[in-house]
Scaffold this motif. Sequence first.
Motif, PDB file in Angstrom:
ATOM      1  N   GLY A  58       0.773  -1.119   0.048  1.00 49.49           N
ATOM      2  CA  GLY A  58      -0.133  -0.055   0.056  1.00 49.49           C
ATOM      3  C   GLY A  58       0.760   1.346  -0.004  1.00 49.49           C
ATOM      4  O   GLY A  58       0.216   2.311   0.448  1.00 49.49           O
ATOM      5  N   ARG A  59       1.971   1.189  -0.427  1.00 51.02           N
ATOM      6  CA  ARG A  59       2.669   2.505  -0.609  1.00 51.02           C
ATOM      7  C   ARG A  59       1.957   3.480  -1.545  1.00 51.02           C
ATOM      8  O   ARG A  59       1.563   3.034  -2.333  1.00 51.02           O
ATOM      9  CB  ARG A  59       4.270   2.249  -0.926  1.00 51.02           C
ATOM     10  N   LEU A  60       2.155   4.966  -1.185  1.00 50.66           N
ATOM     11  CA  LEU A  60       1.148   5.704  -1.554  1.00 50.66           C
ATOM     12  C   LEU A  60       1.487   6.245  -2.893  1.00 50.66           C
ATOM     13  O   LEU A  60       0.583   6.517  -3.559  1.00 50.66           O
ATOM     14  CB  LEU A  60       1.134   6.819  -0.494  1.00 50.66           C
ATOM     15  N   TYR A  61       2.702   6.521  -3.553  1.00 47.25           N
ATOM     16  CA  TYR A  61       3.021   7.342  -4.641  1.00 47.25           C
ATOM     17  C   TYR A  61       2.315   6.698  -5.817  1.00 47.25           C
ATOM     18  O   TYR A  61       1.729   7.775  -6.608  1.00 47.25           O
ATOM     19  CB  TYR A  61       4.387   7.749  -4.738  1.00 47.25           C
ATOM     20  N   GLY A  62       2.369   5.540  -6.108  1.00 49.65           N
ATOM     21  CA  GLY A  62       2.133   4.915  -7.356  1.00 49.65           C
ATOM     22  C   GLY A  62       0.484   5.175  -7.585  1.00 49.65           C
ATOM     23  O   GLY A  62      -0.039   5.335  -8.623  1.00 49.65           O
ATOM     24  N   GLN A  63      -0.197   4.880  -6.610  1.00 47.85           N
ATOM     25  CA  GLN A  63      -1.795   5.012  -6.517  1.00 47.85           C
ATOM     26  C   GLN A  63      -2.173   6.494  -6.604  1.00 47.85           C
ATOM     27  O   GLN A  63      -2.872   6.864  -7.444  1.00 47.85           O
ATOM     28  CB  GLN A  63      -2.094   4.737  -5.291  1.00 47.85           C
ATOM     29  N   VAL A  64      -1.251   7.522  -6.025  1.00 53.99           N
ATOM     30  CA  VAL A  64      -1.606   8.949  -6.014  1.00 53.99           C
ATOM     31  C   VAL A  64      -1.297   9.809  -7.275  1.00 53.99           C
ATOM     32  O   VAL A  64      -1.911  10.201  -8.127  1.00 53.99           O
ATOM     33  CB  VAL A  64      -0.940   9.805  -4.839  1.00 53.99           C
ATOM     34  N   ARG A  65      -0.052   9.123  -7.858  1.00 55.09           N
ATOM     35  CA  ARG A  65       0.347   9.671  -9.176  1.00 55.09           C
ATOM     36  C   ARG A  65      -0.959   9.378 -10.368  1.00 55.09           C
ATOM     37  O   ARG A  65      -1.096  10.174 -11.163  1.00 55.09           O
ATOM     38  CB  ARG A  65       1.719   9.106  -9.552  1.00 55.09           C
ATOM     39  N   SER A  66      -1.257   8.164 -10.391  1.00 56.33           N
ATOM     40  CA  SER A  66      -2.271   7.756 -11.581  1.00 56.33           C
ATOM     41  C   SER A  66      -3.392   8.589 -11.568  1.00 56.33           C
ATOM     42  O   SER A  66      -3.987   8.591 -12.798  1.00 56.33           O
ATOM     43  CB  SER A  66      -2.676   6.453 -11.290  1.00 56.33           C
ATOM     44  N   ALA A  67      -3.761   9.392 -10.613  1.00 53.26           N
ATOM     45  CA  ALA A  67      -4.937  10.431 -10.932  1.00 53.26           C
ATOM     46  C   ALA A  67      -4.618  11.683 -10.907  1.00 53.26           C
ATOM     47  O   ALA A  67      -5.430  12.539 -10.521  1.00 53.26           O
ATOM     48  CB  ALA A  67      -5.961  10.094  -9.618  1.00 53.26           C
ATOM     49  N   HIS A  68      -3.253  12.111 -10.981  1.00 52.74           N
ATOM     50  CA  HIS A  68      -2.862  13.522 -11.158  1.00 52.74           C
ATOM     51  C   HIS A  68      -2.772  13.963 -12.385  1.00 52.74           C
ATOM     52  O   HIS A  68      -2.805  13.240 -13.385  1.00 52.74           O
ATOM     53  CB  HIS A  68      -1.605  13.745 -10.151  1.00 52.74           C
ATOM     54  N   ARG A  69      -2.366  15.338 -12.472  1.00 51.19           N
ATOM     55  CA  ARG A  69      -2.856  15.844 -13.815  1.00 51.19           C
ATOM     56  C   ARG A  69      -2.023  15.152 -15.175  1.00 51.19           C
ATOM     57  O   ARG A  69      -2.171  14.952 -16.171  1.00 51.19           O
ATOM     58  CB  ARG A  69      -2.712  17.536 -13.862  1.00 51.19           C
ATOM     59  N   LYS A  70      -0.766  15.188 -14.791  1.00 49.16           N
ATOM     60  CA  LYS A  70       0.157  14.612 -15.612  1.00 49.16           C
ATOM     61  C   LYS A  70      -0.307  13.436 -16.417  1.00 49.16           C
ATOM     62  O   LYS A  70      -0.108  13.057 -17.442  1.00 49.16           O
ATOM     63  CB  LYS A  70       1.706  14.585 -15.408  1.00 49.16           C
ATOM     64  N   SER A  71      -0.466  12.145 -15.227  1.00 51.88           N
ATOM     65  CA  SER A  71      -0.927  11.059 -15.726  1.00 51.88           C
ATOM     66  C   SER A  71      -2.179  10.981 -16.439  1.00 51.88           C
ATOM     67  O   SER A  71      -2.506  10.265 -17.466  1.00 51.88           O
ATOM     68  CB  SER A  71      -1.067   9.971 -14.798  1.00 51.88           C
ATOM     69  N   LEU A  72      -3.149  11.969 -16.118  1.00 57.37           N
ATOM     70  CA  LEU A  72      -4.266  12.061 -16.718  1.00 57.37           C
ATOM     71  C   LEU A  72      -4.063  12.565 -18.124  1.00 57.37           C
ATOM     72  O   LEU A  72      -5.073  12.220 -19.372  1.00 57.37           O
ATOM     73  CB  LEU A  72      -5.447  12.972 -15.808  1.00 57.37           C
ATOM     74  N   GLN A  73      -3.436  13.562 -18.154  1.00 57.12           N
ATOM     75  CA  GLN A  73      -3.382  14.171 -19.504  1.00 57.12           C
ATOM     76  C   GLN A  73      -2.526  13.081 -20.418  1.00 57.12           C
ATOM     77  O   GLN A  73      -2.870  13.549 -21.592  1.00 57.12           O
ATOM     78  CB  GLN A  73      -2.422  15.510 -19.467  1.00 57.12           C
ATOM     79  N   GLU A  74      -1.674  12.546 -20.080  1.00 59.63           N
ATOM     80  CA  GLU A  74      -0.815  11.940 -21.123  1.00 59.63           C
ATOM     81  C   GLU A  74      -1.970  10.515 -21.563  1.00 59.63           C
ATOM     82  O   GLU A  74      -1.839  10.094 -22.573  1.00 59.63           O
ATOM     83  CB  GLU A  74       0.340  10.920 -20.190  1.00 59.63           C
ATOM     84  N   GLN A  75      -3.018  10.303 -20.888  1.00 58.61           N
ATOM     85  CA  GLN A  75      -4.016   9.327 -21.367  1.00 58.61           C
ATOM     86  C   GLN A  75      -5.191  10.092 -21.864  1.00 58.61           C
ATOM     87  O   GLN A  75      -6.416   9.518 -21.607  1.00 58.61           O
ATOM     88  CB  GLN A  75      -4.189   8.168 -20.289  1.00 58.61           C
ATOM     89  N   ARG A  76      -4.957  11.085 -22.086  1.00 60.86           N
ATOM     90  CA  ARG A  76      -6.179  12.032 -22.360  1.00 60.86           C
ATOM     91  C   ARG A  76      -7.423  11.617 -23.624  1.00 60.86           C
ATOM     92  O   ARG A  76      -8.321  11.825 -23.425  1.00 60.86           O
ATOM     93  CB  ARG A  76      -5.856  13.549 -22.859  1.00 60.86           C
ATOM     94  N   ALA A  77      -6.614  10.842 -24.366  1.00 63.86           N
ATOM     95  CA  ALA A  77      -7.708  10.234 -25.264  1.00 63.86           C
ATOM     96  C   ALA A  77      -8.652   9.322 -24.830  1.00 63.86           C
ATOM     97  O   ALA A  77      -9.877   9.005 -25.265  1.00 63.86           O
ATOM     98  CB  ALA A  77      -6.764   9.500 -26.445  1.00 63.86           C
ATOM     99  N   ARG A  78      -8.184   8.537 -23.857  1.00 65.24           N
ATOM    100  CA  ARG A  78      -9.104   7.575 -22.950  1.00 65.24           C
ATOM    101  C   ARG A  78     -10.298   8.143 -22.299  1.00 65.24           C
ATOM    102  O   ARG A  78     -11.086   7.311 -22.113  1.00 65.24           O
ATOM    103  CB  ARG A  78      -8.266   6.660 -22.285  1.00 65.24           C
ATOM    104  N   PHE A  79     -10.314   9.281 -22.165  1.00 65.10           N
ATOM    105  CA  PHE A  79     -11.273  10.063 -21.511  1.00 65.10           C
ATOM    106  C   PHE A  79     -12.520   9.727 -22.507  1.00 65.10           C
ATOM    107  O   PHE A  79     -13.598   9.468 -21.770  1.00 65.10           O
ATOM    108  CB  PHE A  79     -11.119  11.511 -21.462  1.00 65.10           C
ATOM    109  N   TRP A  80     -12.335   9.741 -23.634  1.00 70.22           N
ATOM    110  CA  TRP A  80     -13.692   9.406 -24.542  1.00 70.22           C
ATOM    111  C   TRP A  80     -14.041   8.012 -24.499  1.00 70.22           C
ATOM    112  O   TRP A  80     -15.067   7.795 -25.585  1.00 70.22           O
ATOM    113  CB  TRP A  80     -13.478  10.215 -25.741  1.00 70.22           C
ATOM    114  N   GLU A  81     -12.954   6.996 -24.327  1.00 72.06           N
ATOM    115  CA  GLU A  81     -13.431   5.625 -24.662  1.00 72.06           C
ATOM    116  C   GLU A  81     -14.664   5.033 -23.872  1.00 72.06           C
ATOM    117  O   GLU A  81     -14.889   5.472 -22.682  1.00 72.06           O
ATOM    118  CB  GLU A  81     -12.193   4.900 -24.351  1.00 72.06           C
TER     119      GLU A  81
END
Length: 721
Positions: free
Chosen positions: A698-721
């Motif tokens: 349960g270390r925190l960083y990997g889970q937290v990072r996945s929902a922050h802006r850079k990760s969300l924007q890198e996968q921005r095309a998947r918003f519309w899937e």
Amino acid sequence: MTRRSPRTPQRAAPFWMVLAFGGGLAAPLMADTDTPQGFAWPETPSLNFYGMPGLIDMPSAEMMPDAQFAPSVASFAGITRINLLAQALPGVMVGFRYTETKDRNLFGFGDYYDRNFDVRFRLWDEGRYRPAVAVGLQDFAGTGIYSGEYLVATKHLTPQSLPGRLKVTAGLGWGRLGSSGSIATLGDRGSFTAGDTGGELSTDQWFRGDVAPFAGVEWTYGKWGVKAEYSSDAYVQETQQASVFERKSDFNFGVEYQASRQLRLGAYYLYGSEFGITAQIQMNPRHPATRMQLPAPTPVVPRSVWAQDEALWTESWAGSRTARVKTRDLLAEALQQDGLILESVTLEGTRAEARIRNTRYLSQSLAVGRTARAMARSLPPSVETFRIVPTSGGLGLSAVEIRRSDLEALEFSPEAADAIWAVAAVKDAGPVASEALVSEELYPAFSTSFTPYTSPSYFDPSVPFRIDFGVDLKASYSPAPGWKFAGALRQRVWGNVADGRPGSSKLPAVRTDQYEYAQFDTTLEQLYAERRWTPGRNLYARASVGYFESMYGGLSGELLWKPPNSRLGLGAELNYVRQRDFNQRFGFRDYDVLTGHASAYLELPKNYLLQVDAGRYLAGDIGGTVSLTRTFNNGWQLGGFFTLTDVSAEDFGEGSFDKGIKLSIPLGWLLGQPSRNAYGLTIRPVQRDGGQRVSVPGRLYGQVRSAHRKSLQEQRARFWE
């Protein structure tokens, strides 16, 4: 609980097991679909016996497609090499190799095993008239037995008189690659010494000593390829210092067959006396094994089409608890259709916050997009602002704010992926509002799972690859958001890790006694309690107590500072742990240690993450770890790390310092079904006791990072899937 009797180590051929592992990952890739007559597979450079793009034993100047991952195995004259290649950057290639030389008493060791790393840099690409040129370092941080450097050029030719494609390679080699047919000598170069621990960079030897030319040609037509080369490797150690084989010629010849897009097989005649074979597997994160099967998203229907009740356009409905509860239930049902769980919802006249639990999709951007659609078809039309909070273990990771009118307007925009994130805001999640409607049926929550496991052990000199197979029975209980009680029972079904050699170390045996823990078939793998919370703005915290892993249990605390829009994160972790009894029940051994680290995380371009940890390790040594990991938008992760502490290379032992490669392959990529699970693998050249950390769930960083802006924007095309 059964204790396994120690047995005499048995000789085995680990290489077929490693090839089987690679084949298992690529099995879905191997099936050849119907191929039109005359079809030729897209050209990807073939690999040499060292697992790098090249001829037969000699390198070429070629690079793989970006992010390519290529395991291979090659064998001749009792010399077997297992290779792992990764195209880390478009112009940088790295490789890891494990070599076994059997039954020939090389250097007085009997069977001899060697581990080494390679790196290749592209100097310039191939042009219309100029060749591609690359420079490479072979075995640059090992014992030095396979060390060599090279400068090489490769040019593709298409003569009209010859069908297919012709490729010509020529270069200069140093070290092993400069030992036959030398044309010059540049300074002095050291030599391999039996018993050398290796692991240190031999910069004083690079591009020194004898220099020799090498060259070769490769002709490919359809699925077939033919190779011929002039080799500059004299195999001095194998032919003069031992009788591994007899080298009668400088020339090698081979034929290769592209069995499928991913699998290439080869047979060769080498050095005038030996026959050899290779098998090469090509994988790329950008090309999934099977097409992902996702249910089609529900279209965004503009409010003006479906919302005919004028009362719903006002805010009056928000004053009725009955109306809000009904709206919550509608939203929960809509989310459930997409495999998402509504943790809570806060409803106001023009704003709504939905906290969601994503248990299906690896991409948080996809989960946010589907939540926005569900809100658009479930909430009254007066709600203009959607606030979507992905959670993990009851912990809010971030808050994505989207205007409903933007969602309605941009769905069919040619630039929809970029446009939606240009107008979306990503903020700190903050605590749950006091007036939030919580999905009461979610807590308390109890879950169980029954899953297979593998536990590999690498590079034991008697049998360099060992593995245990079995099943884990896992259970967890969450009485409230942020709280978790979890455990895992493990039952080994088959394996040979228990037959490994005892560790020998000048440090406390914090990891090298792995074989002692492997003597027992039925074990308590984990049993712990965990609490997560947000103590302040941009802050995340975790506290854990219990049996964290098979070897250690104790107390652990972690604090992470990570603003959602920042590429920088800072963390601190402190653990007091005690070594568990070998039988992995409830007892402990005498060894205990206070260990902890301060960490810095920096998100770099191209989805690279640089992590630096400094602190005290399990053996009491003090130092730091540097890791660089590349994460692909489909969830693949590939990285490397090294650790330097105040332990000397002599006290550390073989390998001189801790280092390795990490690989994580998402199961959804392999199976074609959405899943948040992944198959992870860490390969160390040698497992020692210096630079080791406790594995805390349960270390925190990997889970937290996945929902922050850079990760969300890198996968921005998947918003519309």
